[in-house]
Design an enzyme around this catalytic site. Structure first.
Site, mmCIF file in Angstrom:
data_model
loop_
_atom_site.group_PDB
_atom_site.id
_atom_site.type_symbol
_atom_site.label_atom_id
_atom_site.label_comp_id
_atom_site.label_asym_id
_atom_site.label_seq_id
_atom_site.Cartn_x
_atom_site.Cartn_y
_atom_site.Cartn_z
ATOM 1 C CB VAL A 193 -0.945 -0.015 1.223
ATOM 2 C CG1 VAL A 193 -1.961 1.083 1.124
ATOM 3 C CG2 VAL A 193 -1.641 -1.348 1.333
ATOM 4 C CB SER A 279 6.893 0.779 1.812
ATOM 5 O OG SER A 279 7.249 0.536 0.462
ATOM 6 C CG HIS A 454 -27.957 8.136 -15.973
ATOM 7 N ND1 HIS A 454 -26.933 7.331 -16.405
ATOM 8 C CD2 HIS A 454 -28.221 9.006 -16.984
ATOM 9 C CE1 HIS A 454 -26.605 7.682 -17.649
ATOM 10 N NE2 HIS A 454 -27.367 8.697 -18.017
#
Ligand code: NAI
Length: 475
Positions: A193, A279, A454
């Site tokens: 991530v 990371s 929509h």
């Protein structure tokens, strides 16, 4: 003279500060102790999430995405930008201001809810009659006594063996969010991530980014159809992602970092970069908690051992968030904090681990809830799958952002939704409907029968539900 509380929360991150507020709402006399300091040495509650995680990364993702849009996509809309430039130091200063607003927001919430805040490091001193004595070391030395203790001390970045973080050349999430100039070449170890989010920020701002990932599959925990779609998009944007690598020696010089690595074919390689972000996951943080003084049990990974209700081995001591088992996500910590506060107040707090959403805030965003197709296969569950591409969604076309799809997985027999996986625009927001559907144990037909506005991206969720029954209307 010690100060007495019904509940003392150790740590003011999303797990801790939310637990403190909820306990106070339920009538408890609550203290929260947090040691994080801002640049001026003042209190900066909010933990990793607020200071060096979720919030600052989203601020920089937004700024860098604006730059990317202006540089590469405005022209599609008939907008010409001349002399486009960026100021990394200003971007980082804006990010710091966003962080400060959040720190101040938490201090305000403590006041509003009458939570006593102590700025300093809390540690267990001893068990006392009816509770625990907690020492606070910091601006003011304090001795507190609480009947109930909630530990929410979070996690720290895991370093690569032999390459400790110096936050100048070898960076954790903290250094990665504080660069004030764009490195020419940026290396990252781990394409999880943080690797993908930070790699995206600095690539958009002009860095040449290479990510070295140990596992052979890209985003192995993500539904592989979704992961493959995301990988294609990231590679097209210019992220270099090497899978199945073995990282060897890391050498830090004055001007850069060199990383020896072996590729998936076993060939020796060398990566020379200006900065390296590591990371590769995080480790639970119990540093300085003095857990041994009271016999609080930790496991071999250093996490506090808890049961399903976040109870530790000690009566009246609870632990939540990154410092215990489970995904290291701010919203998981928050839910545990609320549930523990409610249990302390005699209520029946509950966290549903099956409906915790995941989000990766790249572009396209990736978000999911529930089980992946590969998990359902491994579990031997008969399922139906429906997908709908954003390419066929009117709003996505109008936005000019048609990468990706919504994929819905439902039980073959009962039609109950078992997982929803999204890669595409605003996946982080679209997933909320799917989490709610799963929480209410909805079927795919339920979603298919709900009126969606929509034009909106959410129509893709409805269409993916229709696709489960092989009856999409717009594809
Ligand atoms: P991660 O667990 O997401 O990814 C770590 C990656 O590093 C994995 O793909 C792993 O295979 C790889 N790796 C591990 N050791 C390696 C090695 N020696 N060489 C090469 N690759 C190696 O951890 P990450 O990205 O550090 O994030 C830490 C935590 O923070 C995660 O639990 C994540 O959930 C959380 N987080 C959540 C965010 C969000 O919700 N959007 C944003 C950022 C972090």
């Amino acid at each position: 003279m010690s100060k007495q509380f019904d509940v003392i929360v150790i740590g003011g991150g999303p797990g801790g500060y939310i637990a403190a507020i909820r306990a106070a709402q339920l009538g408890k006399n609550v203290a929260c102790v947090d040691e994080w300091k801002n640049a001026k040495g003042g209190p900066a509650p909010g933990g990793t999430c607020t200071n060096v995680g979720c919030i600052p990364s989203k601020a920089l993702l937004q700024s860098s995405e604006h730059f990317e849009q202006a540089g590469h996509h405005f022209a599609d809309h008939g907008i010409t930008v001349k002399g486009l430039s960026m100021d990394a130091a200003k971007m980082v200063a804006r990010k710091d201001a966003v962080v400060k607003q959040n720190n101040d927001g938490i201090l305000y919430l403590f006041k509003k809810n009458k939570v006593s805040f102590f700025h300093g490091r809390a540690s267990f001193a001893k068990a006392v009659d009816g509770g625990y004595e907690i020492k606070v070391a910091g601006a003011a030395e304090e001795t507190l006594v609480g009947q109930q203790i909630i530990v929410a001390t979070g996690s720290n970045a895991r370093a690569l063996p032999g390459a400790p973080f110096d936050e100048a050349m070898v960076l954790s999430n903290e250094g990665a969010l504080a660069l004030t100039a764009v490195p020419k070449k940026l290396g990252l170890i781990g394409s999880g991530v943080i690797g993908l989010e930070m790699g995206s920020v600095w690539r958009r701002l002009g860095a040449e980014v290479t990510i070295l990932e140990g596992l052979p599959d890209f985003l192995g925990a993500v539904d592989q159809q979704i992961a493959k779609e995301a990988q294609k998009a990231f590679v097209k944007q210019g992220l270099k992602i090497e899978l199945g690598v073995k990282v060897g020696d890391v050498k830090v010089g004055k001007k850069g970092v060199s990383v020896a690595w072996t590729n998936a074919k076993g060939e020796a390689q060398m990566l020379e970069v200006d900065k390296l972000i590591v990371s590769i996951g995080r480790v639970p943080n119990t540093t300085g908690l003095n857990a041994e003084a009271v016999g609080l049990k930790l496991n071999e990974r250093g996490a506090i051992v808890v049961d399903a209700d976040c109870k530790t081995n000690l009566p009246g001591v609870w632990a939540v968030g990154d410092v215990v088992r489970g995904p290291m996500l701010a919203h998981k910590a928050e839910e545990e904090g609320v549930a523990v506060a409610e249990r302390i107040a005699g209520q029946h707090g509950h966290v549903n681990f099956n409906t915790i959403p995941w989000v990766i805030y790249t572009s396209p965003e990736i978000a999911w809830v529930g089980r992946t197709e590969q998990q359902l296969k491994a579990d031997g569950v008969a399922y139906k799958a429906g997908t709908f591409p954003f390419l066929a969604n009117g709003r996505a076309r109008a936005l000019g952002d048609t990468t990706g799809m919504v994929k819905m997985l439902a039980d073959a027999a009962t039609d109950e939704i078992l997982g929803v996986h999204i890669v595409g625009p605003m996946a982080s927001e679209l997933i909320a409907e799917c989490v709610m559907a799963m929480e209410f144990r909805a079927s795919s037909e339920d979603i298919a029968r709900i009126c969606h506005a929509h034009p909106s991206l959410s129509e893709s969720t409805k269409e993916a539900a229709l696709a489960v029954d092989k009856r999409t209307l717009n594809f």
